[in-house]
Design a protein around this motif. Sequence first.
Motif, short mmCIF file in Angstrom:
data_model
loop_
_atom_site.label_atom_id
_atom_site.label_comp_id
_atom_site.label_asym_id
_atom_site.label_seq_id
_atom_site.Cartn_x
_atom_site.Cartn_y
_atom_site.Cartn_z
N TYR A 65 0.52 -1.04 -0.06
CA TYR A 65 -0.08 -0.62 -0.27
C TYR A 65 0.90 1.21 0.19
N GLY A 66 1.25 2.02 -1.66
CA GLY A 66 2.09 2.64 -1.42
C GLY A 66 3.69 2.28 -1.47
N ASP A 67 4.08 2.96 -0.25
CA ASP A 67 5.58 2.13 0.33
C ASP A 67 5.43 1.34 1.47
N ASN A 68 4.21 1.29 2.06
CA ASN A 68 4.22 0.37 3.26
C ASN A 68 3.71 -1.42 2.10
N VAL A 69 5.24 -1.83 2.24
CA VAL A 69 4.87 -3.39 2.06
C VAL A 69 4.57 -4.21 2.34
N VAL A 70 3.17 -4.79 2.79
CA VAL A 70 2.01 -5.29 3.61
C VAL A 70 2.96 -6.44 3.70
N PHE A 71 3.23 -7.21 2.79
CA PHE A 71 3.31 -8.44 2.08
C PHE A 71 4.60 -8.57 1.29
N HIS A 72 5.97 -9.51 1.18
CA HIS A 72 6.37 -9.86 -0.11
C HIS A 72 6.68 -11.33 -0.09
N ASP A 73 6.84 -12.10 -1.56
CA ASP A 73 7.34 -12.61 -2.09
C ASP A 73 6.32 -14.19 -1.11
N ILE A 74 5.77 -14.26 -1.35
CA ILE A 74 4.48 -15.04 -0.34
C ILE A 74 4.92 -16.54 -1.32
N ASN A 75 5.49 -17.82 -0.94
CA ASN A 75 4.86 -18.57 -1.61
C ASN A 75 4.37 -19.75 -0.40
N LEU A 76 3.09 -20.48 -0.92
CA LEU A 76 2.90 -21.32 -0.93
C LEU A 76 1.80 -22.25 -1.16
N THR A 77 1.84 -23.09 -0.88
CA THR A 77 1.16 -24.33 -1.68
C THR A 77 -0.14 -25.54 -0.78
N VAL A 78 -1.50 -25.72 -0.93
CA VAL A 78 -2.28 -25.93 -0.37
C VAL A 78 -2.73 -27.73 -1.29
N ASN A 79 -2.87 -28.39 -0.06
CA ASN A 79 -3.42 -29.95 -1.03
C ASN A 79 -4.74 -30.29 -1.15
N GLU A 80 -5.60 -30.68 -1.83
CA GLU A 80 -7.14 -30.65 -1.71
C GLU A 80 -7.72 -31.76 -0.10
N GLY A 81 -8.51 -30.49 0.69
CA GLY A 81 -8.46 -31.66 1.75
C GLY A 81 -7.78 -31.12 3.43
N ASP A 82 -6.49 -30.34 3.06
CA ASP A 82 -6.23 -29.43 4.11
C ASP A 82 -6.25 -28.41 4.62
N THR A 83 -6.42 -28.62 5.71
CA THR A 83 -6.99 -26.96 6.85
C THR A 83 -4.86 -26.60 6.68
N ILE A 84 -5.18 -25.17 6.24
CA ILE A 84 -3.53 -24.18 6.82
C ILE A 84 -3.87 -23.46 7.91
N VAL A 85 -3.39 -22.76 8.75
CA VAL A 85 -3.65 -21.98 9.84
C VAL A 85 -2.52 -21.15 9.37
N LYS A 125 -6.09 -14.79 23.68
CA LYS A 125 -6.17 -13.19 23.02
C LYS A 125 -5.86 -13.56 21.54
N LYS A 126 -5.52 -14.19 20.66
CA LYS A 126 -4.14 -14.46 19.66
C LYS A 126 -4.88 -13.98 18.67
N GLU A 127 -4.42 -13.55 17.22
CA GLU A 127 -5.34 -13.70 16.93
C GLU A 127 -4.80 -14.71 15.52
N THR A 128 -5.40 -15.17 14.82
CA THR A 128 -5.06 -16.54 13.82
C THR A 128 -6.09 -15.83 12.97
N GLY A 129 -5.30 -16.43 11.52
CA GLY A 129 -6.52 -17.01 9.85
C GLY A 129 -6.38 -17.69 9.85
N LYS A 130 -7.05 -18.30 8.86
CA LYS A 130 -7.19 -19.74 8.81
C LYS A 130 -7.20 -20.18 6.74
N ILE A 131 -6.68 -20.75 6.54
CA ILE A 131 -6.89 -21.54 4.64
C ILE A 131 -8.00 -23.17 5.38
N ASP A 132 -8.78 -22.97 4.97
CA ASP A 132 -9.49 -24.45 5.11
C ASP A 132 -9.87 -24.89 3.35
N GLY A 133 -8.84 -25.88 3.37
CA GLY A 133 -8.74 -26.51 2.01
C GLY A 133 -9.79 -27.97 1.88
#
Lengths: 261, 230, 214
Positions: free
Chosen positions: B15-35, B222-230
């Motif tokens: 976002y402008g100069d603010n690099v939120v994330f960079h060079d993210i690589n991720l593979t998710v297989n069918e049936g997987d739950t990724i958190v 109280k932690k924050e988590t995001g989850k990818i549920d495949g």
Amino acid sequence: MKRLILLVVVLTLTLAIVGCASSTDHLAAIKDAGKLVVGTSADYPPFEYVDEVGNTTGFDVELMNEIGKRMGVTVEWTDMPFDSLIAAVQEGKIDMTIACMNYDEERDKTVDFSDAYYTSEDALVVLEGFTGDLTDPMNMANYTVGAQSGTTQDGWITDNLVTPGLLPEDKFMRYERVDQVALDLQAGRIDVMMSDYVPAQAIVDQFGGMKVVYHGVLSTGPLNIVIPDGDKNLQAELNRIIKELQAEGFIDDLAVKYFSE
Amino acid sequence: MTNPILTIKNLTKKYGDNVVFHDINLTVNEGDTIVIIGPSGTGKSTLLRCINLLTRADEGQVWLDDKEITAKDCDEDVVRQHIGMVFQNFLLFNHLTALDNVLLGLTKVKHMKPEEAKVKALMELERVGLSDRAGHYPGQLSGGQQQRVAIARALAMDPRIMLFDEPTSALDPELIGEVSDRIVFLEKGSIVEEGTPDELFYHPQHERTREFLWKITELYGKKETGKIDG
Amino acid sequence: MDVARFLQYIALGTVYTVGVTLIALPSGLILGTLFALLNVYSGKVVKWFTSLYSTMMRGIPPIVLLFILYFIVSGNINLSPFWAGSISLGIVSSAYQMEIIRGAILSVSGGQMMAARAIGMSKSQAIRNVIFPQTLRLAIPPWSNEAAIVIKDSSLVYALGVPEILRRAQLISASTQQPFLAYAAAAAIYFILVFVTNRLLDALERRLRIPANP
Ligand SMILES: Nc1ncnc2c1ncn2[C@@H]1O[C@H](COP(=O)(O)OP(=O)(O)O)[C@@H](O)[C@H]1O
Ligand SMILES: [Mg+2]
């Protein structure tokens, strides 16, 4: 009688942008249609006003109806505020206007006039108890004066009294309509009301407790019908009929009827 | 061997100069739950929005099955039908009942016949245990109920994958470990480490991971988590 | 003087006042909504133009605009003063209605658009099915205000020669020298019109209000 103000300037500018004017013969078109659209501002008794059943009537109205009859067409009345009338003639929204107007050099640049159908005078009206001296209208400089805004009276007072510095600006009240001037005279907020003689007479009769102390031709004079610029055929037709009506005494009879002269 | 259902390559978002994330690589297989876990402001939500194209990444590609969805000629609206998303604050359509929230996508996007759509919508509500709340408006539902309607709304579209943004504020790390196949630790816009719950929670390789885990154990729940549920 | 007759004459102006309002309000709503959508959802240039339109229209006294629009509208197409005046008034009102709708769109949270897009809706589907139904509900109270203003501003078309309530009151005032009676009658009619309109819209708003727990 009345004079146009700022709005006309605005309107004329707009008209210039919009462009206008058809060149086919206007008179022939009117006769073909069998209908003459005439504009007036029906808030000026006894020249033009609405009667108790809501019909437009008055000296100008009855005269115009007769003119229409002699042209072989029916007159269709369109009421609008006085300030809008000239623009409406220029725009072709109405065929002509009869509204107690008189010849004016400024107006002549953008519209044309018929011959005079009647000659009008100005009047100065005061309350019955008034003891001052107004034999010379210039003496109005010593009083608080009221007139309808945009009228020839407004123009006369402005040109002869206010601009030369004889009458302070705050001693001259302008009103939208003539009945408002009369109300303020009655309430004592002004000492003198200047208006057309005939409506002044009507107001004196209706309100009571007032009198005309002066009348004569100051700002006004002959009344004319206003038609589109350069409309020679229509002008000739109107002038012919006006002459006819004057000769027959029709207009004098109308004056007696409406102005009880 | 299962096939990758979602592949993320060199994804970068600024976002402008603010690099939120960079060079993210991720593979998710069918049936997987990724958190995905990580401190607040790391870019977890932004990553999810980049996956279903609500936000456009600046660089990198995303594949859904073997189709590159970040490609120029790819129809976003079609892609999103295949990616279900449950927002952190649910974002139910406020003017619609629970049932109509689920129905809207079925009739307007999937163009199902009204009767058919209604049967399916009711079934989805049934699945999340809310058939008795079908006529309620979001304003008449509790937070948990709203979340379940949001899940039903997303599931009704029969998506290939589901994205949940912080669905588990109430879950403890143990529980996260139970439901997930793989945990990804995201910090300051890049993946620090990833592995099975056992690896990551009990044998973290990086100092930063250890620090983060220590902190969330302190703040238990109280932690924050995001989850990818495949 | 026949008072009942004169009052009836003024009251007949209601037909024009209501007619002008019924044309001006919806045409202003259609235009205003269009401009509001363009302003919120389109590119920079269109946004700039619609903002300029709104600022200009709201910065000029309605009567001046009315004259200018009237002569532009009716100079090119041959429209009666009634229609030209009503449409002109609608254009004046569109700027105000644009702001009302724009404000309402902006106060429906951006999240609603996102949620709609997330299930695969196109932008225009989302606007139609999600943003708009909520916008219109939010817009009713301020719109009710604008309706009252248009009813009152409809008196401006008298300047173009439409015999509505105010013009008739003026004519009666001039011919009877009874301004108080004439204007009181006009005031009473305007008041009733505005009152009834606001009440109807209040009722509509209550009917459409989205149920929620207290
Ligand atoms: N629309 C946006 N405009 C500008 N910056 C944004 C926007 N959305 C998110 N960010 C920034 O991106 C970073 C990551 O935010 P987010 O993805 O919400 O983090 P997380 O979900 O991990 O807490 C934050 O610094 C946030 O300020
Ligand atoms: Mg987040």
